[in-house]
Enzyme design. Structure first.
Site, PDB file in Angstrom:
ATOM      1  N   ASP A 292       0.869  -1.165   0.000  1.00 34.42           N
ATOM      2  CA  ASP A 292       0.000   0.000   0.000  1.00 34.42           C
ATOM      3  C   ASP A 292       0.913   1.225   0.000  1.00 34.42           C
ATOM      4  OD1 ASP A 292      -2.141   1.675  -0.069  1.00 34.42           O
ATOM      5  OD2 ASP A 292      -3.222   0.730   1.565  1.00 34.42           O
ATOM      6  N   TRP A 293       0.322   2.369  -0.189  1.00 42.96           N
ATOM      7  CA  TRP A 293       1.075   3.620  -0.348  1.00 42.96           C
ATOM      8  C   TRP A 293       2.093   3.774   0.792  1.00 42.96           C
ATOM      9  CZ3 TRP A 293      -0.220   7.631  -4.020  1.00 42.96           C
ATOM     10  CH2 TRP A 293       0.471   8.835  -3.827  1.00 42.96           C
TER      11      TRP A 293
END
Ligand code: NOJ
Length: 749
Positions: A292-293
């Protein structure tokens, strides 16, 4: 390099001559197997280029915090140097084509990029939020919604969506419940698989790659606060959280996203248990993972990695792969390989999986197959897609209350007051995850009702402002409009802008200002229909006594107003059933139907002391899982089991009669639950194991048949192995998780 080939020419038989042809590298030869092509390309690439395939950059728009932001020129330079494998948030035919062209024509091996985007519930034609469409209990529709979203995104150069979100959650404070599947793992698994199939189809240029997220257990964030800690046992992981991810992987999802959370104290991007042991080994996942980011980089803030370099070691050793935005894979992988902190085999496995997906999509042969101006114009926001969105929106609405048949509203002969800022505000209609949806093209409740009833029959007043607060003047104006009307339709709730990532709220309630307005409107004595808009279940305890009917509208997308007008008028008979329990009070959260019994369950008569209970509120939610009314009514009878002592391996046959006892045709979601009364681990008081959505004509009775297999009766132990044990089971059938008929059987050794 030139290849000398000896060719025998047939026309001048017997005479051989020598031609010189350009050698085609094996990876460019589409007739070779993907594994052969991957191996060939891996053999050519430098370590830096391999690290590049595991580097994903955001193109412009941010769906996370800006991090050591590389300027656009630097990003383009990296693409040329083969240091980027994928980009997210680059949108539209023109932009994706321009950047793809640089990757394909100017990087050493011409490896195409993958373009990813959060296409959560539509690209431009916006469908109901996933939580709402789940309430339709119509898996074919759910799949179709994803198919339409994919077709639109794919036409605009997008290869890959970061969906479906398969996180089970019991906490409406979490802004992301909107994106998910609700509180049931069994139904959540079916929804997740349907969404994957819808997005991916046969992976042609009308479909996009799915990404199963947030692996794993992110829905358990403490107190519903985004990016917060999670802590759970392995039996909770296996029985409650993993089934939807697993179903999505088994449905063929090409990619999986690591969550932001921790499991057993380890950030899940670095969890060898989750990534390698469960996902890759036990489930045999062949696709690739993306973080994820900045979830790799955030291991430092968690206090798990000393620095970025250490974070990459931990992520890659766990089996994780592509890095979204941290930019630490590209920075450290070459050094780490030299130092022997990660292995060539780990690197090649990860890069090979990314390349394999690109080969499978056919991007090496046709790098622009997703860039279609023609399809972009023809498909995006087409009338056909809007018609699908309308169907989906109607089916997502849940009717929570309807005293004395206040609904449906007559279509003629009365004056309606439509009250509420949100009823007339396009800006508040959409949530954070509405992709390229433009709310200016969406239909508000007021628009939809004016269409249906005609403008003359409707008076509008805002009643409160965008933030849910009100003033004396707004209340007075609304009361004046109410006095002139026969029926009041009041749109309350919270703005769509408060649904999605980074939108946790501590108080998911009807705002004070709206309650003040509702009380003033109630005092007019006019029938009051509340339409509640929100991306999560709100606490409706204060609203309940103020409304004759409550229509839960969630966030319905482009066709909001048309769908609601159809429901309010009775042109569509609502049949949605909620997939998350509605708490009585914020302090009751988490409240969910599939809880355990405890050693001291509260007796049904609610009498006595020393039980597991609250002293100030009931244990039960205001509206339970599976709840939703219709304009007709249904009765359940004759629940019977074919065999109350089924032999080993033999399924249990369940029959029940459902009757439409009302005055209209209607659809009912008939639900089947079980309870395992004694097992190796404590099982929930109810677990959904079947449902059928049936249309019954008024007065019609139908016998329905369900089959419960041994698989349905099993559970997971802490090792993730399925167990089925002898003992007593209950079977419940009803129109929601609370009001049910019950029968029992005993499973013998
Ligand atoms: C962070 C979110 O958690 C994730 O769901 C999303 O896909 C990425 N950002 C990309 O926008």
């Amino acid at each position: 390099m030139l290849l000398k080939r000896v060719v025998t020419c047939l026309c001048c038989y017997g005479i051989s001559y020598v031609v010189q042809a350009q050698e085609q590298p094996a990876y460019k030869n589409a007739s070779l197997a993907v594994e052969v092509r991957v191996k060939d390309l891996l053999g050519r690439m430098s370590v830096e280029e391999k690290a590049g395939q595991l580097n994903q950059l955001s193109g412009g728009a941010f769906t996370g915090p800006a991090l050591n932001e590389a300027g656009q020129q630097t990003k383009i330079q990296w693409v040329k140097e083969g240091k980027v494998g994928s980009m997210l948030n680059v949108i539209g035919v023109a932009e994706t084509r321009a950047i793809q062209q640089i990757a394909v024509e100017q990087s050493r091996w011409g490896i195409p990029l993958l373009f990813g985007l959060d296409v959560i519930h539509g690209y431009k034609t916006i469908f109901p939020i996933p939580l709402a469409e789940a309430c339709s209990f119509n898996l074919a529709q759910v799949q179709q919604n994803a198919t339409v979203a994919a077709a639109e995104a794919a036409a605009a150069g997008i290869h890959w969506t970061f969906a479906p979100m398969c996180d089970i959650s019991n906490d409406p404070r979490w802004g992301r419940v909107m994106e998910g599947i609700g509180e049931d793992p069994w139904y959540g698994a079916l929804l997740s698989a349907a969404r994957v199939k819808g997005f991916q189809g046969n992976l042609d240029e009308q479909h996009i790659l799915a990404c199963v997220k947030h692996f794993a257990g992110y829905g358990a964030v403490e107190a519903g606060r985004e990016y917060n800690n999670t802590d759970m046992s392995r039996v909770a992981l296996w029985n409650k959280y993993l089934p939807p991810y697993q179903a999505a992987v088994e449905a063929g999802a090409a990619t999986v996203m690591n969550g932001f959370n921790v499991f057993e104290g380890v950030p899940v991007s670095a969890s060898k248990y989750l990534v390698t042991d469960v996902l890759k080994s036990k489930w045999g996942f062949k696709g690739f993972l993306v973080s994820d980011w900045n979830s790799f980089g955030e291991m430092v803030q968690w206090g798990y990695a000393a620095d970025g370099q250490d974070a990459v070691v931990k992520a890659i050793n766990a089996g994780s792969m592509m890095d979204m935005e941290s930019k630490i894979n590209i920075t450290y992988i070459p050094t780490l390989l030299k130092q022997g902190k990660i292995t060539q085999q780990q690197l090649d496995d990860a890069v090979g999986r990314v390349l394999a997906v690109k080969f499978r999509l056919g991007l090496f042969e046709q790098p622009y197959k997703y860039n279609s101006t023609e399809r972009e114009q023809r498909l995006i926001f087409s009338a056909a897609h809007r018609a699908e969105a309308l169907k989906a929106a109607r089916a997502s609405v849940v009717l929570l209350k309807n005293n004395q048949q206040s609904l449906p509203l007559r279509k003629t002969g009365q004056q309606l007051a439509v009250i509420g800022h949100y009823a007339n505000s396009k800006e508040d209609l959409f949530d954070f995850w509405a992709a390229m949806g433009e709310s200016k093209n969406a239909v508000t409740l007021l628009d939809g009702m004016q269409q249906k009833w005609g403008s003359k029959a409707i008076t509008y007043a805002a009643g409160y402002s965008a933030d849910g607060n009100t003033t004396d003047a707004l209340v007075q104006e609304a009361v004046a409009a109410a006095r002139k009307a026969d029926v009041l339709v009041v749109n309350v709730g919270i703005t769509g802008k408060l649904a999605g990532e980074d939108r946790a709220v501590a108080n998911p309630v009807i705002p004070e200002g709206q309650l003040r307005l509702l009380k003033a409107l109630r005092a007019t004595g006019k029938p009051l229909i509340a339409v509640v808009s929100a991306g999560r279940p709100l606490v409706l305890t204060a609203l309940e006594p103020l409304a004759d009917a409550i229509v839960y509208a969630w966030i319905l997308g482009t066709e909001t107003g048309n769908a609601l007008a159809d429901v309010l008028s009775g042109d569509y008979n609502p049949a949605g059933k909620t997939v998350m329990s509605f708490p009585v009070a914020v302090g009751q959260i988490p409240v969910y139907y599939n809880h355990t019994n405890t050693g001291r369950p509260l007796p049904t008569d609610d009498q006595g002391n020393w039980f597991s209970r609250y002293r100030d509120i009931p244990n039960e939610p205001l509206y339970p899982f599976g709840y939703g009314l219709s304009y007709t009514s249904f009765a359940y009878s004759n629940l019977s089991l074919q065999d109350t002592l089924p032999a080993k391996g033999k399924p249990v046959q369940v029959r029940v009669t459902v009757t439409n006892t009302g005055t209209r045709d209607g659809e009912e979601v008939v639900q089947l639950y079980i309870r395992d009364h004694s097992a190796g681990i404590v099982r929930p008081v109810k677990e959904l194991k079947g449902f059928q959505k049936v249309l019954l004509k008024k007065g019609e009775s139908r016998q329905l048949h369900f089959t419960l297999t041994e698989e349905d009766l099993s559970y997971y132990d802490a090792n993730g192995d399925k167990q089925i044990e002898p003992g007593r089971f209950s079977v419940f059938v009803g129109g929601n998780s609370k009001e049910v008929l019950e029968a029992q059987f005993r499973k013998v050794e």
